[in-house]
Design an enzyme around this catalytic site. Sequence first.
Site, PDB file in Angstrom:
ATOM      1  N   MET A 130     -38.840  18.871  46.923  1.00 48.24           N
ATOM      2  CA  MET A 130     -37.780  19.390  47.721  1.00 48.24           C
ATOM      3  C   MET A 130     -38.345  19.836  49.057  1.00 48.24           C
ATOM      4  O   MET A 130     -39.419  20.393  49.065  1.00 48.24           O
ATOM      5  CB  MET A 130     -37.151  20.599  47.040  1.00 48.24           C
ATOM      6  CG  MET A 130     -37.283  20.545  45.552  1.00 48.24           C
ATOM      7  SD  MET A 130     -38.880  21.284  45.086  1.00 48.24           S
ATOM      8  CE  MET A 130     -39.892  19.836  44.857  1.00 48.24           C
ATOM      9  N   PRO A 131     -37.786  19.621  50.124  1.00 40.52           N
ATOM     10  CA  PRO A 131     -36.388  19.349  50.371  1.00 40.52           C
ATOM     11  C   PRO A 131     -36.118  17.851  50.494  1.00 40.52           C
ATOM     12  O   PRO A 131     -37.036  17.029  50.437  1.00 40.52           O
ATOM     13  CB  PRO A 131     -36.180  19.972  51.735  1.00 40.52           C
ATOM     14  CG  PRO A 131     -37.443  19.588  52.430  1.00 40.52           C
ATOM     15  CD  PRO A 131     -38.508  19.741  51.375  1.00 40.52           C
ATOM     16  N   LEU A 132     -34.858  17.578  50.729  1.00 40.04           N
ATOM     17  CA  LEU A 132     -34.390  16.247  51.051  1.00 40.04           C
ATOM     18  C   LEU A 132     -33.865  16.294  52.486  1.00 40.04           C
ATOM     19  O   LEU A 132     -33.066  17.166  52.827  1.00 40.04           O
ATOM     20  CB  LEU A 132     -33.253  15.902  50.095  1.00 40.04           C
ATOM     21  CG  LEU A 132     -32.529  14.593  50.331  1.00 40.04           C
ATOM     22  CD1 LEU A 132     -33.451  13.403  50.108  1.00 40.04           C
ATOM     23  CD2 LEU A 132     -31.330  14.510  49.383  1.00 40.04           C
TER      24      LEU A 132
END
Lengths: 65, 65, 65, 65, 65, 65
Positions: D1-3
Amino acid sequence: MPLIQVVQTPGKTAEQKRELVRELTDTYVRVTGGKPESVWVTIGEVATDSWSIAGETLADRAAKA
Amino acid sequence: MPLIQVVQTPGKTAEQKRELVRELTDTYVRVTGGKPESVWVTIGEVATDSWSIAGETLADRAAKA
Amino acid sequence: MPLIQVVQTPGKTAEQKRELVRELTDTYVRVTGGKPESVWVTIGEVATDSWSIAGETLADRAAKA
Amino acid sequence: MPLIQVVQTPGKTAEQKRELVRELTDTYVRVTGGKPESVWVTIGEVATDSWSIAGETLADRAAKA
Amino acid sequence: MPLIQVVQTPGKTAEQKRELVRELTDTYVRVTGGKPESVWVTIGEVATDSWSIAGETLADRAAKA
Amino acid sequence: MPLIQVVQTPGKTAEQKRELVRELTDTYVRVTGGKPESVWVTIGEVATDSWSIAGETLADRAAKA
């Protein structure tokens, strides 16, 4: 702002897309009172073999109908 | 409802997509108790030159492997 | 890869979410042959007053039923 | 994460995409302190006849300019 | 255009978000040559009990670590 | 199908949301000729400290204005 993202199946004409983005924008502005300049609309497409309802693709549902 | 949006790299067959939407729908219904008719699944694709992990595209990672 | 994004209405328990992400991942891997480590699942929520079918919110549809 | 999901109009070169995912990842890691390995970037495209500002497609705006 | 949508777990400060949108915008403009005014960035959040890798939520992975 | 996903800043009333989903659905159906029952609209929100134009959050832009 806002962002309005439409996802539909392929096959709409350029004129339908042009009308769609104009009309969705007008509708949004009329209902919420915002400014047209702040409204983005995007149109994406998903093919009928890649979209399902109740686990069956739209392509297969159409073939049966 | 719900909406299940899958994003994957290209290369899956039509049969894999057909099975994928059916099985994901069945799984959702089994776990949550909803109705199949209310489940939409869409499959989108992102090419390997347009998807990265740790800042490196999947295409470049595959070329190295 | 892939990314599986679920959007549903609120009200699922933590245990249902836990089971849902596990089962959707297993299903994806079984159908496509990929590795579990490369599967991301996210669960988002949209309230029933912010989701419509045929122009009517799910909240209003439920109030009528 | 993140995207990090980028949506842009077509026409970028492979080299620009390669640089873009690398630089966006570096930027994210520098600002938030996370690990590069947990950052996914995807690049999607929307054609200029399918993206509007103020109800007018980018294609039509460009034709006028 | 473009649109950059970041999805991350909660817990970032307002200052980190401010820096993040500024730096991602600068990075995009530097790499592609576009204008800052045409870059939108949005930051969304998904809780750690609603995001999984390999079928296990980030919350459960953190509890084990 | 289709799916219309609206993302806007918080602060709209329940009545505005109700009118918005109804009017966007009507507009889509009128322009494309589809059936209302196949149109889903979702409304999501992104706070003004998490949405930027030109690298500056909407919250900061409003504070200056």
